[in-house]
Design a protein around this motif. Structure first.
Motif, PDB file in Angstrom:
ATOM      1  N   PRO A 125      30.596  70.792  63.006  1.00 30.55           N
ATOM      2  CA  PRO A 125      30.563  72.247  62.792  1.00 30.55           C
ATOM      3  C   PRO A 125      29.917  72.978  63.965  1.00 30.55           C
ATOM      4  CG  PRO A 125      29.537  71.059  60.947  1.00 30.55           C
ATOM      5  CD  PRO A 125      29.782  70.079  62.045  1.00 30.55           C
ATOM      6  N   ASP A 126      30.368  74.213  64.208  1.00 25.80           N
ATOM      7  CA  ASP A 126      29.732  75.038  65.229  1.00 25.80           C
ATOM      8  C   ASP A 126      28.446  75.636  64.637  1.00 25.80           C
ATOM      9  OD1 ASP A 126      30.436  77.336  63.694  1.00 25.80           O
ATOM     10  OD2 ASP A 126      32.268  77.656  64.859  1.00 25.80           O
ATOM     11  N   ASP A 127      27.722  76.390  65.454  1.00 28.50           N
ATOM     12  CA  ASP A 127      26.429  76.933  65.011  1.00 28.50           C
ATOM     13  C   ASP A 127      26.557  77.800  63.762  1.00 28.50           C
ATOM     14  OD1 ASP A 127      25.200  75.607  67.093  1.00 28.50           O
ATOM     15  OD2 ASP A 127      24.949  77.385  68.349  1.00 28.50           O
ATOM     16  N   ALA A 128      27.602  78.613  63.686  1.00 27.23           N
ATOM     17  CA  ALA A 128      27.784  79.477  62.523  1.00 27.23           C
ATOM     18  C   ALA A 128      28.078  78.641  61.276  1.00 27.23           C
ATOM     19  CB  ALA A 128      28.915  80.476  62.773  1.00 27.23           C
ATOM     20  N   GLN A 129      28.872  77.595  61.414  1.00 29.37           N
ATOM     21  CA  GLN A 129      29.178  76.725  60.282  1.00 29.37           C
ATOM     22  C   GLN A 129      27.949  75.925  59.847  1.00 29.37           C
ATOM     23  OE1 GLN A 129      32.504  74.814  62.269  1.00 29.37           O
ATOM     24  NE2 GLN A 129      33.918  75.674  60.754  1.00 29.37           N
ATOM     25  N   ILE A 130      27.122  75.506  60.819  1.00 28.77           N
ATOM     26  CA  ILE A 130      25.871  74.811  60.481  1.00 28.77           C
ATOM     27  C   ILE A 130      24.966  75.741  59.675  1.00 28.77           C
ATOM     28  CG2 ILE A 130      23.704  73.943  61.477  1.00 28.77           C
ATOM     29  CD1 ILE A 130      25.451  72.525  63.604  1.00 28.77           C
ATOM     30  N   ALA A 131      24.871  76.984  60.105  1.00 31.35           N
ATOM     31  CA  ALA A 131      24.060  77.962  59.367  1.00 31.35           C
ATOM     32  C   ALA A 131      24.621  78.173  57.965  1.00 31.35           C
ATOM     33  CB  ALA A 131      24.000  79.284  60.130  1.00 31.35           C
ATOM     34  N   ALA A 132      25.940  78.241  57.846  1.00 30.08           N
ATOM     35  CA  ALA A 132      26.561  78.447  56.539  1.00 30.08           C
ATOM     36  C   ALA A 132      26.323  77.245  55.627  1.00 30.08           C
ATOM     37  CB  ALA A 132      28.059  78.711  56.705  1.00 30.08           C
ATOM     38  N   LEU A 133      26.508  76.044  56.144  1.00 33.22           N
ATOM     39  CA  LEU A 133      26.293  74.838  55.338  1.00 33.22           C
ATOM     40  C   LEU A 133      24.830  74.696  54.926  1.00 33.22           C
ATOM     41  CD1 LEU A 133      28.598  72.321  57.232  1.00 33.22           C
ATOM     42  CD2 LEU A 133      28.836  73.021  54.840  1.00 33.22           C
ATOM     43  N   THR A 134      23.928  74.964  55.852  1.00 31.62           N
ATOM     44  CA  THR A 134      22.495  74.882  55.552  1.00 31.62           C
ATOM     45  C   THR A 134      22.130  75.894  54.469  1.00 31.62           C
ATOM     46  OG1 THR A 134      22.014  74.100  57.795  1.00 31.62           O
ATOM     47  CG2 THR A 134      20.183  75.036  56.566  1.00 31.62           C
ATOM     48  N   GLY A 135      22.599  77.125  54.620  1.00 34.18           N
ATOM     49  CA  GLY A 135      22.331  78.158  53.623  1.00 34.18           C
ATOM     50  C   GLY A 135      22.941  77.840  52.270  1.00 34.18           C
ATOM     51  N   TRP A 136      24.104  77.192  52.272  1.00 38.70           N
ATOM     52  CA  TRP A 136      24.778  76.808  51.029  1.00 38.70           C
ATOM     53  C   TRP A 136      23.993  75.726  50.288  1.00 38.70           C
ATOM     54  CZ3 TRP A 136      27.866  72.063  50.699  1.00 38.70           C
ATOM     55  CH2 TRP A 136      28.550  71.921  49.491  1.00 38.70           C
ATOM     56  N   LEU A 137      23.428  74.766  51.032  1.00 34.48           N
ATOM     57  CA  LEU A 137      22.728  73.642  50.394  1.00 34.48           C
ATOM     58  C   LEU A 137      21.291  73.960  49.973  1.00 34.48           C
ATOM     59  CD1 LEU A 137      24.015  70.671  52.574  1.00 34.48           C
ATOM     60  CD2 LEU A 137      24.471  71.067  50.144  1.00 34.48           C
ATOM     61  N   LYS A 138      20.608  74.837  50.685  1.00 35.56           N
ATOM     62  CA  LYS A 138      19.192  75.111  50.387  1.00 35.56           C
ATOM     63  C   LYS A 138      18.912  75.438  48.922  1.00 35.56           C
ATOM     64  CE  LYS A 138      17.282  76.494  54.821  1.00 35.56           C
ATOM     65  NZ  LYS A 138      16.698  77.588  55.622  1.00 35.56           N
ATOM     66  N   PRO A 139      19.674  76.296  48.285  1.00 38.74           N
ATOM     67  CA  PRO A 139      19.350  76.636  46.881  1.00 38.74           C
ATOM     68  C   PRO A 139      19.412  75.432  45.933  1.00 38.74           C
ATOM     69  CG  PRO A 139      20.866  78.254  47.813  1.00 38.74           C
ATOM     70  CD  PRO A 139      20.758  77.130  48.800  1.00 38.74           C
ATOM     71  N   TYR A 140      20.183  74.434  46.273  1.00 37.36           N
ATOM     72  CA  TYR A 140      20.269  73.245  45.411  1.00 37.36           C
ATOM     73  C   TYR A 140      18.969  72.423  45.443  1.00 37.36           C
ATOM     74  CZ  TYR A 140      25.253  74.149  44.946  1.00 37.36           C
ATOM     75  OH  TYR A 140      26.477  74.712  44.671  1.00 37.36           O
ATOM     76  N   PHE A 141      18.122  72.665  46.433  1.00 34.48           N
ATOM     77  CA  PHE A 141      16.836  71.972  46.551  1.00 34.48           C
ATOM     78  C   PHE A 141      15.684  72.771  45.951  1.00 34.48           C
ATOM     79  CE2 PHE A 141      19.265  69.459  49.449  1.00 34.48           C
ATOM     80  CZ  PHE A 141      18.648  68.225  49.477  1.00 34.48           C
ATOM     81  N   ALA A 142      15.969  73.969  45.479  1.00 34.54           N
ATOM     82  CA  ALA A 142      14.896  74.834  44.945  1.00 34.54           C
ATOM     83  C   ALA A 142      14.401  74.367  43.595  1.00 34.54           C
ATOM     84  CB  ALA A 142      15.390  76.273  44.860  1.00 34.54           C
TER      85      ALA A 142
END
Length: 142
Positions: A125-142
């Protein structure tokens, strides 16, 4: 943070942090939601981690498995501790599944299913896709 953590894109790839461990999005995605679970210490041998890091590993792996179950719906999960190139203690956490999974606007097939993971087929993934994937996964760890 040690050099291995930085090499895997910290802080941009940070999904969750514990006292002794960080959970990072793996910059190359052989399967959707592939992570790096990295010890914060300078240890280059698993047995050299302090007892507290080993105890906390249970917390971090349980959180990763619960998060990836919800986000990806994997059938199996692989933990790879290779440490051939990046010397500090870390695992590659790969959710495994038949077919393809989608998240954050990105679809990724598990090219190695049902055999060993095919790391050579990883999506980068490019930087924007990395940011999107990271943002998508973070709430699942809350």
């Amino acid at each position: 943070m040690n050099e291995t953590i930085v090499k895997f894109g910290y802080p941009a790839t940070l999904i969750a942090e514990y006292e002794h461990w960080v959970v990072l999005l793996r910059p190359a995605q052989p399967t959707l939601g592939a992570l790096v679970l990295a010890a914060k210490s300078q240890a280059t041998a698993f047995g050299d981690l302090p007892a507290e890091a080993h105890a906390e590993l249970k917390v971090a792996t349980a959180a990763a498995e619960a998060a990836l179950t919800q986000a990806v719906g994997y059938a199996k999960i692989n933990y790879l501790m290779l440490m051939m190139v990046d010397p500090h203690v870390h695992f590659h956490v790969l959710p495994r599944y038949d077919g393809e999974r989608s998240g954050a606007g990105i679809a990724i097939p598990d090219a190695g299913w049902p055999g060993q993971p095919d790391l050579a087929q990883a999506i980068k993934p490019d930087d924007a896709q990395i940011a999107a994937l990271t943002g998508w996964l973070k709430p699942y760890f809350a």
